[in-house]
Design a protein around this motif. Structure first.
Motif, PDB file in Angstrom:
ATOM      1  N   VAL A 120     -57.874  32.573  18.845  1.00 10.30           N
ATOM      2  CA  VAL A 120     -56.684  33.110  18.192  1.00 10.30           C
ATOM      3  C   VAL A 120     -56.868  33.079  16.676  1.00 10.30           C
ATOM      4  CG1 VAL A 120     -54.211  32.778  17.833  1.00 10.30           C
ATOM      5  CG2 VAL A 120     -55.205  32.477  20.109  1.00 10.30           C
ATOM      6  N   VAL A 121     -56.571  34.220  16.069  1.00 13.09           N
ATOM      7  CA  VAL A 121     -56.721  34.361  14.624  1.00 13.09           C
ATOM      8  C   VAL A 121     -55.358  34.784  14.079  1.00 13.09           C
ATOM      9  CG1 VAL A 121     -58.099  35.439  12.804  1.00 13.09           C
ATOM     10  CG2 VAL A 121     -59.020  35.303  15.134  1.00 13.09           C
ATOM     11  N   THR A 122     -54.989  34.264  12.923  1.00  8.78           N
ATOM     12  CA  THR A 122     -53.715  34.710  12.362  1.00  8.78           C
ATOM     13  C   THR A 122     -53.930  35.262  10.969  1.00  8.78           C
ATOM     14  OG1 THR A 122     -53.038  32.771  11.078  1.00  8.78           O
ATOM     15  CG2 THR A 122     -52.646  32.691  13.462  1.00  8.78           C
ATOM     16  N   ASP A 123     -52.946  36.011  10.513  1.00  9.72           N
ATOM     17  CA  ASP A 123     -52.881  36.358   9.104  1.00  9.72           C
ATOM     18  C   ASP A 123     -51.977  35.313   8.435  1.00  9.72           C
ATOM     19  OD1 ASP A 123     -54.094  38.730   7.603  1.00  9.72           O
ATOM     20  OD2 ASP A 123     -52.147  38.467   6.645  1.00  9.72           O
ATOM     21  N   VAL A 124     -51.299  35.671   7.379  1.00  8.85           N
ATOM     22  CA  VAL A 124     -50.512  34.675   6.654  1.00  8.85           C
ATOM     23  C   VAL A 124     -49.056  35.107   6.555  1.00  8.85           C
ATOM     24  CG1 VAL A 124     -50.174  33.635   4.371  1.00  8.85           C
ATOM     25  CG2 VAL A 124     -52.453  33.784   5.362  1.00  8.85           C
ATOM     26  N   GLY A 126     -56.541  37.935   8.542  1.00  8.47           N
ATOM     27  CA  GLY A 126     -56.541  37.827  10.003  1.00  8.47           C
ATOM     28  C   GLY A 126     -57.351  38.874  10.751  1.00  8.47           C
ATOM     29  N   PHE A 127     -57.087  40.135  10.466  1.00  9.69           N
ATOM     30  CA  PHE A 127     -57.736  41.163  11.272  1.00  9.69           C
ATOM     31  C   PHE A 127     -59.255  41.196  11.076  1.00  9.69           C
ATOM     32  CE2 PHE A 127     -58.606  45.857  11.938  1.00  9.69           C
ATOM     33  CZ  PHE A 127     -58.785  45.713  13.306  1.00  9.69           C
ATOM     34  N   PRO A 128     -59.752  41.277   9.831  1.00 12.61           N
ATOM     35  CA  PRO A 128     -61.214  41.233   9.690  1.00 12.61           C
ATOM     36  C   PRO A 128     -61.835  39.937  10.214  1.00 12.61           C
ATOM     37  CG  PRO A 128     -60.143  41.395   7.524  1.00 12.61           C
ATOM     38  CD  PRO A 128     -59.076  41.553   8.547  1.00 12.61           C
ATOM     39  N   ALA A 129     -61.160  38.818  10.046  1.00  3.04           N
ATOM     40  CA  ALA A 129     -61.724  37.555  10.561  1.00  3.04           C
ATOM     41  C   ALA A 129     -61.843  37.627  12.086  1.00  3.04           C
ATOM     42  CB  ALA A 129     -60.859  36.375  10.148  1.00  3.04           C
ATOM     43  N   ALA A 130     -60.876  38.278  12.726  1.00  2.00           N
ATOM     44  CA  ALA A 130     -60.934  38.424  14.181  1.00  2.00           C
ATOM     45  C   ALA A 130     -62.125  39.293  14.582  1.00  2.00           C
ATOM     46  CB  ALA A 130     -59.630  39.033  14.701  1.00  2.00           C
ATOM     47  N   ILE A 131     -62.383  40.319  13.795  1.00  2.00           N
ATOM     48  CA  ILE A 131     -63.546  41.182  14.069  1.00  2.00           C
ATOM     49  C   ILE A 131     -64.828  40.358  13.949  1.00  2.00           C
ATOM     50  CG2 ILE A 131     -64.887  43.134  13.169  1.00  2.00           C
ATOM     51  CD1 ILE A 131     -62.240  44.475  12.408  1.00  2.00           C
ATOM     52  N   GLY A 132     -64.918  39.571  12.886  1.00  3.36           N
ATOM     53  CA  GLY A 132     -66.092  38.713  12.693  1.00  3.36           C
ATOM     54  C   GLY A 132     -66.246  37.734  13.842  1.00  3.36           C
ATOM     55  N   ALA A 133     -65.127  37.162  14.287  1.00  2.48           N
ATOM     56  CA  ALA A 133     -65.174  36.211  15.401  1.00  2.48           C
ATOM     57  C   ALA A 133     -65.663  36.910  16.669  1.00  2.48           C
ATOM     58  CB  ALA A 133     -63.795  35.610  15.630  1.00  2.48           C
ATOM     59  N   GLN A 134     -65.222  38.145  16.859  1.00  2.30           N
ATOM     60  CA  GLN A 134     -65.638  38.880  18.061  1.00  2.30           C
ATOM     61  C   GLN A 134     -67.135  39.201  18.009  1.00  2.30           C
ATOM     62  OE1 GLN A 134     -63.143  40.351  20.901  1.00  2.30           O
ATOM     63  NE2 GLN A 134     -65.075  39.433  21.470  1.00  2.30           N
ATOM     64  N   PHE A 135     -67.658  39.495  16.830  1.00  2.15           N
ATOM     65  CA  PHE A 135     -69.114  39.683  16.700  1.00  2.15           C
ATOM     66  C   PHE A 135     -69.838  38.396  17.089  1.00  2.15           C
ATOM     67  CE2 PHE A 135     -68.475  43.388  13.751  1.00  2.15           C
ATOM     68  CZ  PHE A 135     -69.317  44.280  14.403  1.00  2.15           C
ATOM     69  N   GLY A 136     -69.304  37.291  16.645  1.00  2.00           N
ATOM     70  CA  GLY A 136     -69.963  36.008  16.903  1.00  2.00           C
ATOM     71  C   GLY A 136     -69.850  35.575  18.355  1.00  2.00           C
ATOM     72  N   ARG A 137     -68.740  35.909  18.994  1.00  2.00           N
ATOM     73  CA  ARG A 137     -68.520  35.475  20.378  1.00  2.00           C
ATOM     74  C   ARG A 137     -68.095  36.682  21.207  1.00  2.00           C
ATOM     75  NH1 ARG A 137     -66.456  29.968  19.520  1.00  2.00           N
ATOM     76  NH2 ARG A 137     -65.275  30.097  21.450  1.00  2.00           N
ATOM     77  N   PRO A 138     -69.068  37.550  21.504  1.00  2.00           N
ATOM     78  CA  PRO A 138     -68.733  38.834  22.136  1.00  2.00           C
ATOM     79  C   PRO A 138     -68.075  38.701  23.507  1.00  2.00           C
ATOM     80  CG  PRO A 138     -71.119  38.488  22.038  1.00  2.00           C
ATOM     81  CD  PRO A 138     -70.495  37.395  21.235  1.00  2.00           C
ATOM     82  N   HIS A 139     -68.265  37.559  24.181  1.00  3.30           N
ATOM     83  CA  HIS A 139     -67.726  37.452  25.530  1.00  3.30           C
ATOM     84  C   HIS A 139     -66.378  36.765  25.600  1.00  3.30           C
ATOM     85  CE1 HIS A 139     -71.485  39.127  26.647  1.00  3.30           C
ATOM     86  NE2 HIS A 139     -72.149  38.104  26.104  1.00  3.30           N
ATOM     87  N   ASP A 140     -65.877  36.326  24.452  1.00  4.81           N
ATOM     88  CA  ASP A 140     -64.569  35.682  24.453  1.00  4.81           C
ATOM     89  C   ASP A 140     -63.481  36.696  24.135  1.00  4.81           C
ATOM     90  OD1 ASP A 140     -64.623  32.524  24.580  1.00  4.81           O
ATOM     91  OD2 ASP A 140     -66.453  33.167  23.546  1.00  4.81           O
ATOM     92  N   LEU A 141     -62.284  36.368  24.599  1.00 10.52           N
ATOM     93  CA  LEU A 141     -61.141  37.209  24.283  1.00 10.52           C
ATOM     94  C   LEU A 141     -60.604  36.787  22.914  1.00 10.52           C
ATOM     95  CD1 LEU A 141     -59.069  39.318  25.142  1.00 10.52           C
ATOM     96  CD2 LEU A 141     -57.860  37.521  26.398  1.00 10.52           C
ATOM     97  N   VAL A 142     -60.550  37.732  21.991  1.00  6.15           N
ATOM     98  CA  VAL A 142     -60.079  37.421  20.645  1.00  6.15           C
ATOM     99  C   VAL A 142     -58.742  38.110  20.395  1.00  6.15           C
ATOM    100  CG1 VAL A 142     -60.568  37.580  18.168  1.00  6.15           C
ATOM    101  CG2 VAL A 142     -62.444  37.196  19.777  1.00  6.15           C
ATOM    102  N   PHE A 143     -57.749  37.321  20.037  1.00  2.72           N
ATOM    103  CA  PHE A 143     -56.417  37.838  19.734  1.00  2.72           C
ATOM    104  C   PHE A 143     -56.084  37.551  18.284  1.00  2.72           C
ATOM    105  CE2 PHE A 143     -54.844  38.869  23.940  1.00  2.72           C
ATOM    106  CZ  PHE A 143     -53.766  39.711  23.665  1.00  2.72           C
ATOM    107  N   ALA A 144     -55.708  38.593  17.549  1.00  5.01           N
ATOM    108  CA  ALA A 144     -55.231  38.367  16.179  1.00  5.01           C
ATOM    109  C   ALA A 144     -53.734  38.617  16.144  1.00  5.01           C
ATOM    110  CB  ALA A 144     -55.946  39.301  15.219  1.00  5.01           C
ATOM    111  N   PHE A 145     -52.995  37.679  15.557  1.00  9.50           N
ATOM    112  CA  PHE A 145     -51.568  37.889  15.296  1.00  9.50           C
ATOM    113  C   PHE A 145     -51.408  38.093  13.801  1.00  9.50           C
ATOM    114  CE2 PHE A 145     -51.487  35.754  19.355  1.00  9.50           C
ATOM    115  CZ  PHE A 145     -50.447  36.395  20.029  1.00  9.50           C
ATOM    116  N   VAL A 146     -50.906  39.277  13.429  1.00 14.21           N
ATOM    117  CA  VAL A 146     -50.787  39.568  12.003  1.00 14.21           C
ATOM    118  C   VAL A 146     -49.389  40.095  11.703  1.00 14.21           C
ATOM    119  CG1 VAL A 146     -53.259  40.076  11.853  1.00 14.21           C
ATOM    120  CG2 VAL A 146     -51.647  41.949  12.223  1.00 14.21           C
ATOM    121  N   GLY A 147     -49.042  40.088  10.412  1.00 20.18           N
ATOM    122  CA  GLY A 147     -47.756  40.631   9.991  1.00 20.18           C
ATOM    123  C   GLY A 147     -47.928  42.069   9.530  1.00 20.18           C
ATOM    124  N   ASP A 148     -46.815  42.779   9.442  1.00 18.16           N
ATOM    125  CA  ASP A 148     -46.895  44.173   8.994  1.00 18.16           C
ATOM    126  C   ASP A 148     -47.311  44.259   7.526  1.00 18.16           C
ATOM    127  OD1 ASP A 148     -44.454  42.962   8.454  1.00 18.16           O
ATOM    128  OD2 ASP A 148     -43.234  44.732   8.872  1.00 18.16           O
TER     129      ASP A 148
END
Ligand SMILES: Cc1ncc(C[n+]2csc(CCOP(=O)(O)OP(=O)(O)O)c2C)c(N)n1
Ligand SMILES: [Mg+2]
Lengths: 167, 565
Positions: B386-390, B421-443
């Motif tokens: 799980v990744v968040t923004d601020v 949040g969103f780019p960090a989630a992309i980076g996390a998905q590159f690092g762990r391609p088989h895990d489910l990555v969810f980003a919660f971000v604000g508008d």
């Protein structure tokens, strides 16, 4: 005055001779509100390293944090604060006064008393060099003011520990 | 203009890539430009993958996300001038949270340095306060040593970003040196394990204590001390609170976990903080979002501090005892010297707080972040990265996505960087391609880096991003409502686009969740989809995060529920 003096600290550092090290060190002080009064950088015994002596003012609690942040810098080998007891302190002052022939005998006396030296003189000016502790130089400066002092430049403090190991 | 070289001789650029390969680099995130073309030219032949982002800030956050989930340094490559300055926010973010990055910036040719050459920026100088260390490479032959040092510094001791500034003529120049170069880091020390005596003295602080509390932070996660923490907690019956970045250092669903403390922490964590008679921080900075007011923080309690960074000891809170070193190694020893404690009463006291002051949310007034997070928690069985923004959504996600694993929670803690949040989630998905990555971000924050939808689409990354649209810079609006008589100023996000259509325009699946009823089905649909999904959550506008301790106040001033109007 006395209180203020208590918040003056003398810190010596051994740093790797790498670009940027001076900026990194001074910003560790500036960021935390420390005013650097004097800073001397000189090549050390080993050409890969330099010695820095910093005289700075600020509260002791902040100094502790500054010193920790400073030693943390990759290019800083060590960083120590020096009190009067563990180390010797010296600085150099160059003092320019008007050349007034009538003052000459007093000046010569004072130069001798403070173990100073006349470096150069002409019909207009005399330049005197004096080495000593900060207090001694302060005193010398005060006296010289009476004899038409034009300018003074001081080197900032140098320290060296009295112990066998290097500063 | 291609750089041709004699068959056997390498350019600086080729040397650089060889060094990166031998450091085990898989991905390089960034954007090219004039002075780094020699490096990009050499990349054509490399097996490392270059990920072209849409903004250098995005690249830096991606490298950060990658680093946090893999434990390996994230690598960024950008051009000089604006390319380099665009990385500063990401470098600062990584610096504040002790994340290992190696940032390679192009630079004007050496003879032009200091002459305002085209796209010359003194990035070496500008980045100094936000890096662990940095280099301006002056000689092509120094590349192997500098790269070795950069990776070593980035990921040992207290990790952090290292910047390497490479003038164009250094990368284009011929390498005539040796790859086998020694590191020259005379002033860099990794603290050794403290002496037995010190550890024993530290352990003795626990003697006679009735209400001990552990505070685990990011340092505990980075040190991979989760096993030792668990032993410590279970063997001696010590309750645990965690910081925002300490989520996962100890399982938050464990009966002895009180979850996150601090400004928006759980009421029970903060109540335990007020009541404890000893608090032992493991890798936390006692930062102002958790101590509130360090003069009033845990006044009667003994304070103990374990940290790998000596400069953290006494920086905010003056501890009664401290140990400098790696948390995992220290805890392994500490456990041996601790004597059994009777904490039964204390355990029932904190259990009472947990029962009496639970986190709660309301589903009757419309869609809310806590509800959505809880739904995702259930659907993913608490196992997603799980990744968040601020902002508000960040605090709600931290409250409601209980984290049981030390490598599945990413958030910009120290810096509070919107757009993270969103780019960090992309980076996390590159690092762990088989895990489910969810980003919660604000508008608000999402719109700072949403152009990386392109990056997610191109690489078909299955990352899910939930855009919580409250049509406000919600966290600021909350402060205005609570502390500035609800005088709203500069917080209205009118003019935001239709996020589902934005996603579709990038070739990303977009899903709109309008109400509570359809939430679960639509979230499941997003999870089932193989590629990236943007979930646009139309949440209620004026909802506030509670509990809340007002900034600068101690835990005594916690508002558990909204103040009565
Ligand atoms: C780059 C940046 N700019 C400004 C802020 C100040 N700030 C903190 S939270 C926040 C509001 C965030 O709004 P949004 O992304 O919509 O999230 P919400 O609070 O509504 O969940 C702002 C402006 C920040 N943290 N980062
Ligand atoms: Mg918002």
């Amino acid at each position: 005055m006395e209180n203020n003096k208590k918040n003056i600290h003398t810190i010596s550092l051994l740093v790797a001779n790498k670009p940027g090290v001076l900026v990194r060190v001074t910003s560790a002080f500036a960021r935390r509100g420390y005013n650097i009064d004097a800073l001397v950088v000189s090549p050390s015994f080993d050409p890969n390293y330099s010695t820095m002596t910093i005289t700075a003012q600020g509260d002791p609690a902040t100094l502790d944090q500054i010193m920790k942040q400073t030693v943390k810098l990759v290019d800083v080998i060590h960083c120590n604060e020096h009190t009067g007891e563990d180390a010797v302190h010296q600085e150099l002052a160059l003092i320019k006064i008007k050349n007034v022939p009538a003052n000459k005998p007093v000046i010569t006396d004072l130069v001798n008393k403070f173990a100073a030296k006349i470096i150069t003189e002409d019909e207009n000016i005399v330049i005197i060099a004096c080495a000593g502790t900060t207090l001694q130089l302060d005193e010398f400066e005060t006296v010289m003011k009476k004899y038409g002092m034009i300018e003074v430049v001081r080197s900032g403090k140098l320290v060296m520990t009295k112990s066998k190991s290097s500063t | 203009m291609t750089v041709k070289q004699k068959d056997t001789q390498l350019t600086g650029a080729q040397t650089l890539l060889k060094c990166l390969e031998s450091e085990g680099v898989e991905y390089i995130f960034g954007i090219p430009g004039g002075v780094v073309i020699p490096i990009f030219d050499a990349l054509v032949e490399s097996k490392m993958k270059f990920i072209l982002t849409r903004h250098e800030q995005g690249a830096t956050h991606m490298a950060d996300g990658y680093a946090r989930v893999t434990g390996k340094p994230g690598v960024v490559l950008v051009t000089s001038g604006p390319g380099a300055t665009n990385t500063l926010t990401g470098i600062m973010t990584a610096h504040m949270d002790s994340v290992p990055l190696v940032i390679l910036t192009g630079q004007a040719r050496r003879p032009s340095l200091g002459k305002d050459a085209f796209q010359e920026a003194d990035i070496f100088g500008m980045s100094m306060p936000v890096v662990k260390h940095s280099y301006l490479v002056r000689d092509t032959n120094d590349i192997p040593r500098i790269i070795k040092e950069a990776f070593y510094l980035a990921n040992t001791g207290r990790p952090g970003p290292v910047l390497v500034d490479l003038p164009a003529d250094v990368s284009a120049g011929l390498f005539t040196g040796s790859f086998d170069q020694k590191m020259d880091l005379g002033g860099y020390n990794i603290p050794p394990l403290p002496s037995k005596e010190n550890i024993k003295a530290f352990a003795a602080m626990f003697k006679g204590v009735k209400k001990p509390l552990l505070l685990v932070g990011h340092g505990a996660v980075i040190s991979k001390a989760e096993k030792e923490i668990k032993t410590l907690v279970e063997k001696f019956g010590i309750p645990v609170v965690n910081t925002l970045l300490g989520k996962g250092a100890f399982p938050e669903t464990h009966p002895l976990s009180l979850g996150m403390l601090g400004m928006h922490g759980t009421a029970y964590a903060n109540k335990a903080l007020i009541s404890c008679d000893l608090i032992c921080s493991i890798g936390s900075r006692w930062d102002d979002r958790i101590n509130g007011n360090n003069q009033e923080f845990c006044v009667g309690a003994k304070k103990l501090h374990i940290d790998i960074d000596p400069a953290e000891i006494g920086k905010i809170v003056k501890p009664d005892a401290s140990l400098v070193g790696d948390a995992k190694a220290i805890l392994e020893e500490l456990i041996k010297y601790l004597e059994p404690m009777d904490t039964k009463e204390w355990q029932s006291e904190v259990a009472f707080y947990k029962k009496e002051f639970p986190l709660k949310y309301d589903t009757t007034k419309g869609l809310t972040v806590p509800f959505l997070v809880d739904e995702v928690y259930k659907l993913t069985k608490g196992k997603a990265i799980v990744v968040t923004d601020v902002g508000q959504h960040q605090m709600w996600t931290a409250q409601f996505y209980k984290c049981d694993y030390p490598d599945r929670w990413l958030s910009s803690g120290g810096a509070g960087t919107m757009g993270y949040g969103f780019p960090a989630a992309i980076g996390a998905q590159f690092g762990r391609p088989h895990d489910l990555v969810f980003a919660f971000v604000g508008d608000g924050g999402f719109q700072m880096t949403l152009s990386e939808l392109a990056t997610a689409a191109i690489h078909k990354l299955p990352v899910k991003v939930v855009v919580n649209e409250n049509k406000y810079l919600g966290m600021v609006r909350q402060w205005q409502e609570l502390f500035f008589e609800n005088r709203k100023s500069g917080v209205d996000l009118k003019g935001s686009p239709n996020f589902v259509k934005v996603a579709q325009a990038y070739g990303v699946k977009g899903i709109l969740i309008k109400n509570v009823r359809e939430a679960r089905r639509k979230l499941q649909e997003a999870i089932n989809h193989k590629g990236p999904v943007l979930i646009h959550a139309d949440i209620i506008k004026e909802n506030n995060v509670f509990p809340m301790i007002p900034a600068g106040k101690s835990a005594h001033h916690m508002m558990i529920d909204p103040p009565k109007k």
